[in-house]
Design a protein around this motif. Sequence first.
Motif, PDB file in Angstrom:
ATOM      1  N   LYS A   1       0.942  -1.194  -0.089  1.00 50.73           N
ATOM      2  CA  LYS A   1      -0.211   0.022   0.056  1.00 50.73           C
ATOM      3  C   LYS A   1       0.737   1.315   0.137  1.00 50.73           C
ATOM      4  N   PHE A   2       2.027   1.232   0.759  1.00 54.58           N
ATOM      5  CA  PHE A   2       2.820   2.221   0.629  1.00 54.58           C
ATOM      6  C   PHE A   2       3.592   2.653  -0.319  1.00 54.58           C
ATOM      7  N   ASN A   3       4.057   1.583  -0.953  1.00 60.80           N
ATOM      8  CA  ASN A   3       4.716   1.725  -2.368  1.00 60.80           C
ATOM      9  C   ASN A   3       3.657   2.198  -3.522  1.00 60.80           C
ATOM     10  N   ASP A   4       2.460   1.636  -3.377  1.00 65.37           N
ATOM     11  CA  ASP A   4       1.488   2.041  -4.517  1.00 65.37           C
ATOM     12  C   ASP A   4       1.214   3.612  -4.365  1.00 65.37           C
ATOM     13  N   HIS A   5       1.206   4.087  -2.987  1.00 63.93           N
ATOM     14  CA  HIS A   5       0.830   5.741  -2.971  1.00 63.93           C
ATOM     15  C   HIS A   5       2.275   6.366  -3.122  1.00 63.93           C
TER      16      HIS A   5
ATOM     17  N   GLY B   1       8.972   8.925  -4.927  1.00 61.84           N
ATOM     18  CA  GLY B   1      10.306   8.674  -4.286  1.00 61.84           C
ATOM     19  C   GLY B   1      10.625   8.093  -2.945  1.00 61.84           C
ATOM     20  N   TRP B   2       9.721   7.346  -2.760  1.00 60.97           N
ATOM     21  CA  TRP B   2       9.704   6.866  -1.187  1.00 60.97           C
ATOM     22  C   TRP B   2       9.393   5.466  -1.518  1.00 60.97           C
ATOM     23  N   ILE B   3       9.930   4.488  -0.797  1.00 58.38           N
ATOM     24  CA  ILE B   3       9.635   3.267  -0.678  1.00 58.38           C
ATOM     25  C   ILE B   3       9.713   2.585   0.549  1.00 58.38           C
ATOM     26  N   ALA B   4       8.802   1.524   0.604  1.00 57.51           N
ATOM     27  CA  ALA B   4       8.827   0.701   1.990  1.00 57.51           C
ATOM     28  C   ALA B   4      10.014  -0.090   2.140  1.00 57.51           C
ATOM     29  N   HIS B   5      10.499  -0.164   3.608  1.00 54.22           N
ATOM     30  CA  HIS B   5      11.843  -1.024   3.488  1.00 54.22           C
ATOM     31  C   HIS B   5      11.923  -1.547   5.125  1.00 54.22           C
TER      32      HIS B   5
ATOM     33  N   LEU C   1       5.271   5.399  11.170  1.00 58.46           N
ATOM     34  CA  LEU C   1       5.167   6.357  10.299  1.00 58.46           C
ATOM     35  C   LEU C   1       4.741   5.864   9.086  1.00 58.46           C
ATOM     36  N   MET C   2       4.990   4.362   8.666  1.00 56.39           N
ATOM     37  CA  MET C   2       4.288   3.992   7.175  1.00 56.39           C
ATOM     38  C   MET C   2       2.953   3.665   7.278  1.00 56.39           C
ATOM     39  N   LEU C   3       2.343   3.334   8.619  1.00 57.73           N
ATOM     40  CA  LEU C   3       0.687   3.212   8.850  1.00 57.73           C
ATOM     41  C   LEU C   3       0.246   4.656   8.494  1.00 57.73           C
TER      42      LEU C   3
END
Length: 441
Positions: free
Chosen positions: A65-69, A74-78, A85-87
Amino acid sequence: MDNDRIENNPSYKKFKKDLEGAEAIHNLAKFLSFFGLKNKELNEAFSTLPGMKKQLELLSKSPDKFNDHYAQRGWIAHESMNSDLMLTSIELADKGLIDVAEQELINYYSSDKIQWLIHQLKGVEAFSNRYNFFLLAYEDTLAERYHAVVPVLLMMIDGAVNDIDKGKGFFADKTNLTAWDSIAAHSSGLTALKEVFSDGRHKTTKEEITLPYRHGILHGRDLGYANKTVTAKCWAALFAIKDWAYAVKQGKKIPPLPEPELSFTESLSQLKNSLTDYAESKKRNDLVGKKVEAWKARQLNVGSDILEKGLSTDYKDFTPEQEAIRFAEYWTKGNFGAISKQVHQFSKTPVNEKIEAGKTRKIFEGKKLLDYKIVKVVDCSPAITEVTLATTIEHDNKQHNKEITLRFIYDGPKGEILIFGDTGGQWRFIENFFHQIQYIY
């Protein structure tokens, strides 16, 4: 992998399969209970299933969901990303407030909150070789010298990936930034991020940019790069690359052989142990939660509540101020091995004590501690305290007066975080001040 989702990573799929198996066994156990066959311990363990299912659902779907948004921004989940922060970013984006969420990401990745992530870079040789540059970039970030931060981070990213991937930098076409069972190194992660950052920039522009376009910045075409947004995205990308590097270090570039199928009895035993462990972990977390709620920061006056200076044995055991004085005593005696053991290790990977002692010696050697005293103690959280020492250091026959702040984290015997007041732990400091010692002239 290209058409896959992070939620289908092997670790998530295995956990999901285990939970489905546990539910089936639970249903069987309930059926058998009608015939008088009951197991209290097993039933208690099964009671945690709903919570585990909910947690897995949240954890497994959040990175996608994070990557989709945010991937195109210029941001990716890791792996090492702050989960809250991600949620929060996902929730705000779902409500149409993605610009508000992005500002939160920018503020986080350009603040002192990234300090612990920077420390983790030492766990991979390619990054530890460049660690001093990262510390300087961190100082420049806090001082808002963004013009200096961005080129340094882009260069260090390229160089570190070159070392890890044997001659191919982060922005090279043939660099493989994927790894088995990884979040950052999923095809929707770093590979997608590289494409965004590698956009062709063919003319000089003074317009402010919001993405760290490598070619435009390092070739002097994008003159509007020196801002907080580009800086934050460089740091976030660096930490995601670090997570990929850890996966590579663990041999995850090649998927492992399939695990052997377990028998029904073995599966039942494994599930029972997993569920019992989860239940015990929840009890521990609940206990820690109660301690955190009851915690209050100490209001200490140096000189009355605690000594300005004394032997470490004069201070209360299991306190950060005692450990700060121990640090000064070790430095006075030239015991660099003992100092290196006081450093908090964010990575769970075992460190080579001789190598760490050698690194510490290199930093402190030639800097003689002539005098020291505690000037301030601040309890920041139930497990973190900052102790500031006023020091007099001699180097090359010159005396330097410096204030050094040691940020302590309270570690347990097994590396777990303890709460102030617990006994048997070890206060260890983040060595974010070492460069102040190293570069005394």
